[in-house]
Design an enzyme around this catalytic site. Structure first.
Site, PDB file in Angstrom:
ATOM      1  N   THR A 254      -4.584   2.820 -15.124  1.00  0.00           N
ATOM      2  CA  THR A 254      -3.904   4.115 -15.279  1.00  0.00           C
ATOM      3  C   THR A 254      -3.974   4.860 -13.964  1.00  0.00           C
ATOM      4  OG1 THR A 254      -5.842   5.474 -15.781  1.00  0.00           O
ATOM      5  CG2 THR A 254      -4.802   4.319 -17.639  1.00  0.00           C
ATOM      6  N   ASP A 255      -3.211   5.886 -13.822  1.00  0.00           N
ATOM      7  CA  ASP A 255      -3.433   6.800 -12.709  1.00  0.00           C
ATOM      8  C   ASP A 255      -4.617   7.700 -13.079  1.00  0.00           C
ATOM      9  OD1 ASP A 255      -3.292   8.134 -10.325  1.00  0.00           O
ATOM     10  OD2 ASP A 255      -1.153   8.601 -10.437  1.00  0.00           O
ATOM     11  N   TRP A 256      -4.953   8.542 -12.138  1.00  0.00           N
ATOM     12  CA  TRP A 256      -6.146   9.395 -12.173  1.00  0.00           C
ATOM     13  C   TRP A 256      -6.222  10.232 -13.472  1.00  0.00           C
ATOM     14  CZ3 TRP A 256     -10.064   9.679  -8.675  1.00  0.00           C
ATOM     15  CH2 TRP A 256     -10.856  10.824  -8.651  1.00  0.00           C
ATOM     16  N   ALA A 257      -7.233   9.954 -14.260  1.00  0.00           N
ATOM     17  CA  ALA A 257      -7.511  10.756 -15.467  1.00  0.00           C
ATOM     18  C   ALA A 257      -6.347  10.797 -16.450  1.00  0.00           C
ATOM     19  CB  ALA A 257      -7.929  12.175 -15.072  1.00  0.00           C
ATOM     20  N   ASN A 258      -5.527   9.762 -16.455  1.00  0.00           N
ATOM     21  CA  ASN A 258      -4.384   9.757 -17.385  1.00  0.00           C
ATOM     22  C   ASN A 258      -4.819   9.858 -18.842  1.00  0.00           C
ATOM     23  OD1 ASN A 258      -2.625   9.435 -15.275  1.00  0.00           O
ATOM     24  ND2 ASN A 258      -1.594   7.645 -16.118  1.00  0.00           N
TER      25      ASN A 258
END
Ligand code: NOJ
Length: 703
Positions: A254-258
């Site tokens: 995932t991207d950051w903190a998705n």
């Protein structure tokens, strides 16, 4: 799947499996907590360098199963989060080269430096398209076109991953951000992209398909949403399309903190557990910086709400990549600090910078000759941070990198001073103003200095507070006092060359019209200043071509070349439809002429003759477009389907031949299927996407 991975999976406890799915941000977490995660068996860490990374790896290797950690970093334009690494032009600047070989080499050098630092994986290339250029991350893209983006991305992946992903100098690439992230409505970073799945397949999916074909080991899920469904929760995009249709066999991070954002920003999950369930079921294999996923996933499986088979599937993907990378044999990349920032790599960055400079206007003042006193004006002429742009050790400091600028680098001012010295030209600099107002602004001093000169180079643009994640602009006009400075310099009546050192196209119609010459430098990296100076003094014949259109005004975006037909009157009542500078455009110190375009619809072979009609050797980018004349859905007025570069001596001509595939002429129909609809088409070839730069032939494709 391999027997080793299956055997390992069979030995793993649920805790060990779920831990593999967690990616820990070292800098945010801090050393102590990061090490605790390594002992728990976390699968990956990001943004950690040197001894810190080695310590984490040792902790992982001493766990029960000793599964090596995968270290990821944002090496998006060289290994630029390391303050001693080679810093390349931004991807947008690099894309001005329109040269897969150049991009492949950038990938190779990046891989060598990242692996020399003991790391395995970069979050690059970025395959989003920049169509609404108010978006803050235009600089990270290869521009607006799916085909060009796909070709450059594939080359970058080949460069990063090499022939063998397990080779010491290969690293894993990551195709990001899946999907349609750049198309967010209103160019609002990470917002909803109001596009249908048909549109996604037509415009945004092709570069990602190309990345799968190039063997890209990992994919990253975008922050945003498509038509109201966050990508993180979109099993149709992640499983049905990416895995089942495209056949992707690596892992998805995932991207950051998705996962966290499904609760805190996007409000599609009530709590962390629900978010973890959505993310795992949708097909995300590794969760970047959502550490709560660990406890949540354990609870979900224990309570029977999440099938362990989903966890097994994700872990299989992750271990599969670790195996392909040879991590089980050699968890640590052989360190080679001597290669980081070495001379050969700096030379590659200089070559890329030279190729990125794009000449957009020249009334004859360039190359500078007969100039005795040159005035160089503008904050961006001498600001290495602005020249670097995003994703370097300035903007994303890692614990072990220092912040003061580290040589070698050359600003535009320094580059011009060096070449002026060789030519006994007096070269003086005044700050004037930067992109944003500051106490240093002094327009009067700049004007007084310029008055004494017989040519002026004014550098305008933007700076890091005006672009990057979450820094979208509503207004693309020149900011601060730059336009006022331009007007005062213009009023002197001295030849005036404007250089745009910016993250993206800005709306500078008036400046372009009133300048004697204009060139786009974008973010040229460490040697961008030298490259600009060499072009201005004529040592390098510019060959950059725009991978993105320039709007006349912010209100004109999106102004990309592959527009759909049907707009009543085809323009705003207060602005023409045409961009200020078009996709594919770029001048040279020589001239090229085209003739003899032919297309054989049976063999799908196009041929065109291009001649260098000027007096200098030069490089031309031959571009091929097509239009479907009658189609069941709207299709673009033109679509790029091929390009090639030729270097021609003065007077030399060459026939350039393209072998096209039938699929190049396809569209995505209402049933979301990619098909070629028989009928009549137009093939165009020439210097840029502008109608007046293209020759065309009509042809028919049979069923
Ligand atoms: C957020 C960005 O959107 C992505 O491009 C990047 O790779 C990750 N953070 C990691 O830094």
């Amino acid at each position: 799947m391999s027997s080793r991975v299956e055997a390992l999976l069979a030995q793993m406890t649920l805790e060990e499996k779920v831990a593999q799915m967690v990616q820990i941000p070292y800098a945010q977490m801090g050393r102590k907590e990061a090490l605790a995660w390594a002992r728990r068996g976390a699968g990956s860490f990001l943004h950690v360098l040197g001894d810190d990374a080695r310590e984490v790896q040792q902790a992982a290797l001493h766990t029960r199963l000793g599964i090596p950690v995968l270290f990821g970093i944002d090496a998006v334009r060289g290994h630029a989060l390391n303050d001693h690494a080679t810093i390349f032009p931004s991807p947008l600047a690099c894309a001005c080269g329109w040269d897969p070989a150049l991009t492949r080499e950038m990938g190779r050098v990046t891989a060598r430096e990242v692996s020399a630092d003991g790391l395995h994986w970069t979050f690059a290339p970025l395959l989003c398209l920049s169509r609404d250029t108010r978006w803050g991350r235009v600089d990270e893209t290869f521009g607006e076109d799916p085909f060009l983006t796909g070709e450059l991305a594939a080359a970058m992946i080949e460069g990063l991953q090499g022939d063998d992903l397990a080779a010491p100098e290969s690293i894993a690439a990551c195709a990001k951000h899946y999907l349609a992230y750049g198309e967010a409505t209103g160019a609002r970073d990470a917002y909803d992209s109001s596009v249908t799945c048909r549109k996604v397949r037509e415009v945004f999916l092709p570069p990602f398909k190309r990345a799968v074909e190039a063997g890209c080991a990992t994919f990253m899920t975008a922050y945003g949403a498509v038509d109201g469904t966050p990508l993180t929760a979109d099993g149709h995009m992640l499983r049905d399309i990416l895995r089942d249709e495209l056949g992707f066999d690596g892992f998805v991070v995932t991207d950051w903190a998705n996962v966290t954002s499904l609760v805190t920003r996007q409000h599609v999950a009530a709590d962390a557990e629900e978010a973890s369930l959505l993310a795992a079921q949708a097909g995300n294999d590794m969760m970047m910086n959502s550490p709560e996923f660990y406890e949540c996933a354990l609870r979900l499986v224990r309570e029977g709400r999440l099938s362990e088979a989903v966890i097994d599937g994700a872990v299989r993907h992750i271990l599969g990549v670790k195996e392909r990378m040879g991590l089980f044999e050699r968890p640590e990349k052989p360190e080679n600090p001597g290669c980081i920032g070495c001379e050969a790599h700096q030379q590659a960055a200089l070559d890329a910078a030279r190729r990125s400079v794009t000449l957009l206007k020249n009334d004859g003042v360039l190359p500078l000759s007969g100039v005795r006193r040159l005035a160089v004006i503008g904050g961006n002429a001498d600001d290495i941070r602005a020249q670097y742009g995003d994703w370097t050790y300035f903007t994303h400091p890692t614990p072990s990198a220092k912040h003061p600028p580290v040589r070698p680098y050359t600003t535009i001012r320094e580059g011009l001073e060096a070449l002026a010295r060789e030519r006994s030209v007096a070269c003086n600099y005044a700050y004037g103003c930067g992109p944003l107002p500051s106490e240093r602004d002094d327009l009067d001093a700049a004007v007084s200095l310029a008055r004494e000169a017989d040519a002026i180079v004014l550098v305008v643009g933007d700076e890091i507070r005006q672009f990057g994640e979450g820094k979208d602009r509503a207004d693309l006009a020149l900011s601060g006092r730059q336009a006022a400075l331009f007007d005062r310099l213009r009023a002197l009546g001295i030849p005036l060359v404007t250089v745009l050192l910016a993250s993206k196209p800005l709306a500078l119609e008036r400046v372009a019209e009133a300048s004697d010459a204009l060139l786009a430098a974008f973010n040229g990296g460490a040697h961008g200043g030298q490259a600009v100076a060499e072009v201005l003094f004529g040592e390098v014949n510019p060959s950059g071509r725009l991978p993105i259109s320039f709007p006349r005004h912010s209100g004109q975006v999106p102004v990309y070349y592959n527009q759909l037909p049907g707009w009543h009157d085809g323009q705003y009542c207060d602005l023409p439809a045409t961009p200020l500078f078009a996709f594919g455009e770029g001048l040279s110190y020589t001239a090229f002429a085209y003739d003899s375009l032919t297309f054989d619809a049976r063999t799908l072979t196009a041929s065109v003759r291009v001649a260098n009609t000027g007096s200098r050797a030069g490089r031309e980018t031959v571009q091929v477009y097509f239009r479907d004349e009658v189609s069941s859905v709207l299709t673009p007025v033109k679509t790029l389907i091929a390009f090639a570069q030729v270097e021609l001596a003065p007077g030399e001509a060459r026939e350039v031949v393209f072998h096209l595939r039938r699929e190049a002429f396809s569209l995505v129909n209402r049933e979301e299927r990619r098909v070629v609809e028989p009928g009549s088409f137009v093939l165009m070839a020439g210097h840029s996407s502008r109608d007046e730069d293209l020759l065309s032939v009509r042809f028919t494709l049979e069923g």
